[in-house]
Structures are given as structure tokens and as C-alpha cells.
Design an enzyme around this catalytic site. Structure first.
Site, PDB file in Angstrom:
ATOM      1  N   THR A  32     -78.153 -10.300   6.795  1.00 56.41           N
ATOM      2  CA  THR A  32     -77.505  -9.404   7.457  1.00 56.41           C
ATOM      3  C   THR A  32     -76.587  -8.935   6.503  1.00 56.41           C
ATOM      4  O   THR A  32     -76.474  -9.751   5.980  1.00 56.41           O
ATOM      5  CB  THR A  32     -76.181 -10.404   8.373  1.00 56.41           C
ATOM      6  OG1 THR A  32     -77.082 -10.918   9.632  1.00 56.41           O
ATOM      7  CG2 THR A  32     -75.493  -9.735   9.362  1.00 56.41           C
ATOM      8  N   THR A  35     -76.412  -5.295   1.819  1.00 55.09           N
ATOM      9  CA  THR A  35     -77.444  -5.671   1.336  1.00 55.09           C
ATOM     10  C   THR A  35     -78.947  -5.991   2.259  1.00 55.09           C
ATOM     11  O   THR A  35     -79.710  -5.728   0.877  1.00 55.09           O
ATOM     12  CB  THR A  35     -76.895  -6.568  -0.469  1.00 55.09           C
ATOM     13  OG1 THR A  35     -75.698  -6.311  -0.211  1.00 55.09           O
ATOM     14  CG2 THR A  35     -78.179  -7.227  -1.807  1.00 55.09           C
ATOM     15  N   GLY A  86     -77.908 -11.373   1.648  1.00 52.81           N
ATOM     16  CA  GLY A  86     -76.648 -11.475   0.325  1.00 52.81           C
ATOM     17  C   GLY A  86     -75.789 -12.497   0.301  1.00 52.81           C
ATOM     18  O   GLY A  86     -75.841 -13.782   0.725  1.00 52.81           O
ATOM     19  N   ALA A  87     -74.606 -12.466  -0.321  1.00 55.06           N
ATOM     20  CA  ALA A  87     -72.598 -13.266  -0.251  1.00 55.06           C
ATOM     21  C   ALA A  87     -71.673 -12.239  -0.403  1.00 55.06           C
ATOM     22  O   ALA A  87     -71.985 -11.309  -0.852  1.00 55.06           O
ATOM     23  CB  ALA A  87     -74.277 -14.138  -1.266  1.00 55.06           C
ATOM     24  N   GLY A  99     -70.405 -15.016   5.438  1.00 57.55           N
ATOM     25  CA  GLY A  99     -69.832 -14.929   7.319  1.00 57.55           C
ATOM     26  C   GLY A  99     -69.052 -13.574   7.004  1.00 57.55           C
ATOM     27  O   GLY A  99     -68.524 -13.586   8.039  1.00 57.55           O
ATOM     28  N   GLY A 100     -69.171 -12.870   5.930  1.00 58.85           N
ATOM     29  CA  GLY A 100     -68.316 -10.971   5.975  1.00 58.85           C
ATOM     30  C   GLY A 100     -68.210 -10.435   7.323  1.00 58.85           C
ATOM     31  O   GLY A 100     -67.736 -10.129   7.690  1.00 58.85           O
ATOM     32  N   GLY A 101     -69.670 -10.412   7.633  1.00 59.93           N
ATOM     33  CA  GLY A 101     -70.238  -9.830   8.579  1.00 59.93           C
ATOM     34  C   GLY A 101     -70.160 -10.884   9.688  1.00 59.93           C
ATOM     35  O   GLY A 101     -71.220 -10.074  10.454  1.00 59.93           O
ATOM     36  N   GLU A 107     -77.504 -17.234   9.590  1.00 58.72           N
ATOM     37  CA  GLU A 107     -77.364 -17.531   8.619  1.00 58.72           C
ATOM     38  C   GLU A 107     -78.490 -18.607   7.578  1.00 58.72           C
ATOM     39  O   GLU A 107     -79.049 -18.603   6.893  1.00 58.72           O
ATOM     40  CB  GLU A 107     -76.675 -16.521   7.305  1.00 58.72           C
ATOM     41  CG  GLU A 107     -76.994 -15.266   7.464  1.00 58.72           C
ATOM     42  CD  GLU A 107     -75.480 -14.388   6.877  1.00 58.72           C
ATOM     43  OE1 GLU A 107     -75.368 -13.188   7.238  1.00 58.72           O
ATOM     44  OE2 GLU A 107     -74.432 -15.422   6.496  1.00 58.72           O
TER      45      GLU A 107
END
Length: 224
Positions: A32, A35, A86-87, A99-101, A107
Site C-alpha cells: 500500500t 510507491t 514500500g517503507a 504504516g504511514g498509510g 501489510e
């Protein structure tokens, strides 16, 4: 290259690694974020070449369907050959913060179900020690204050991410001011707090390979 062009470049590099795995029975894991979205878009010409994908969020599932990829439930998919995501940060040992999203729990589940985790990032995500990016924690709503108090005891400064509800119906605390020198230990300790669903440290199951976009092209990195 702009940041977005670097994200697109690493997505295309990941596709080259994944293409040999795509056959009529293949089900792959998809993450998610911005990227990962580039990777999903790059899959469009190959949508009919493989069985489908397990998505780590409702948003990614919707985007996959839009490019013609069948979305499969993990319970029916079994072990996946590869997970691409991504990360928000990665360290020299390929421990990650994600976990920004707000999709960290799903995930982490899809990563755990995958044989290989390919992490696709731009160079701004590379750090020596994790923690500059606030660590997201998914929490059952009734436990938010309890968990926040326990996180303060661990040296963090938790902030409630207002207005955000995860796909699982939970809330997010973002923990600031951590210097994470023992990612595996901290991941386990936070996950043991009552009310925590999952935290954004991916250390017990980190990335196997990192593809990092730079102004000079894509670097394939090996964990130290």
C-alpha cells in the site's frame, strides 16, 4: 529524477524481478502507498498472465481491480512467492518502519505469508537508526489511552492520528522521539501491550531485498 520518478523506477525494477514468477497459478502480495501504486500500475500489461494478487489494503485492492488484476483473499491463496511494498524507513539490516498509510497490520500479515519481501523505496527512506519517522501503532479504540501511557514508559511520545480509521476499524498512534537500536526487541515488546493490534516495526520479518531509487538510477541493496 524527481521523487515520483524514482518511485516509478524502483517499481519497474521490482517488476523485472517478479515477472519470472508470473504464471497462470501465481498469486503475489501487493502493498500500500504511493510507491506500491506505481508497481500496481506497472502490472497492467501482465494482468492476464497470473492468477491474482493479495492486497494489503482496500485501496490497493481497488487499484488492482482497476488495472485488471484479480484480488484474492489470503485465506484461499496460501503461501505467496513474493510481496512487493514500500517503507517509511529502512536501516542497514533491512529493518523497516511502515504504516504511514495506516495499513501496517495487513501489510505485516501479507509479508509474513510471503517467501520473499521486496521493498521498494526512494533514497530518502534510508537511515542509520530507525525512529526519525514516527512509529505507527494500530490500537483497539477502547485501549488508546492505556496504550499511549505504556508507550510513554518506553520513551516515546505518542500522538493520536485524528480522523484515521484503519481497514480493520481501529485507530493509529504515531510514536515520536524514538531511537530504535533494538528493532526486534521493541517490536515484540509493543505487540505484547494489551490493546495493540500491531506496530509498524518490520524487524522480526524484515525485507529480503531493497530496491532504492536514486538520482542516478536504482540500487539493489543487500542487508548487512
Amino acid at each position: 529524477m524527481t521523487a515520483d520518478e524514482m518511485k516509478q523506477a524502483v517499481a519497474l525494477a521490482a517488476l523485472e524481478l517478479v515477472k519470472p514468477m508470473l504464471d497462470k497459478d501465481a498469486i503475489i502480495g501487493i502493498g500500500t502507498g504511493s510507491t506500491a501504486n506505481h508497481f500496481i500500475d506497472a502490472l497492467k500489461p501482465y494482468a492476464g498472465d497470473f492468477a491474482g494478487a493479495v492486497a494489503s489494503s482496500d485501496a490497493s485492492a481497488e487499484r488492482l481491480r482497476a488495472v485488471g488484476v484479480d484480488v484474492v483473499e489470503l485465506n484461499s491463496a496460501g503461501t505467496l512467492p513474493v510481496y512487493v511494498d514500500g517503507a517509511d524507513e529502512f536501516d542497514p539490516h533491512f529493518n523497516l518502519i511502515k504504516g504511514g498509510g495506516a495499513a501496517l497490520t495487513r501489510e505485516k500479515i501479507v509479508a509474513a505469508a510471503s517467501q520473499t519481501f521486496i521493498c521498494i523505496v526512494d533514497g530518502s527512506k534510508q537511515v542509520g537508526v530507525l525512529g526519525e519517522f514516527p512509529l505507527p501503532i494500530e490500537v483497539i479504540p477502547m485501549a488508546r489511552s492505556l496504550v499511549a501511557r505504556e508507550l510513554v514508559k518506553l520513551g516515546g511520545d505518542p500522538v493520536y492520528r485524528e480522523g484515521v480509521v484503519t481497514d480493520n476499524g481501529n485507530v493509529i498512534l504515531d510514536v515520536h522521539n524514538l531511537s530504535i537500536v533494538d528493532p526486534k526487541g521493541l517490536e515484540a515488546k509493543i505487540n505484547n501491550l494489551p490493546g495493540v493490534v500491531c506496530n509498524g516495526l518490520f524487524a522480526l520479518r524484515g525485507a529480503d531485498q531493497v530496491l532504492m531509487g536514486t538520482p542516478n538510477g536504482v540500487e539493489s541493496l543487500i542487508a548487512k
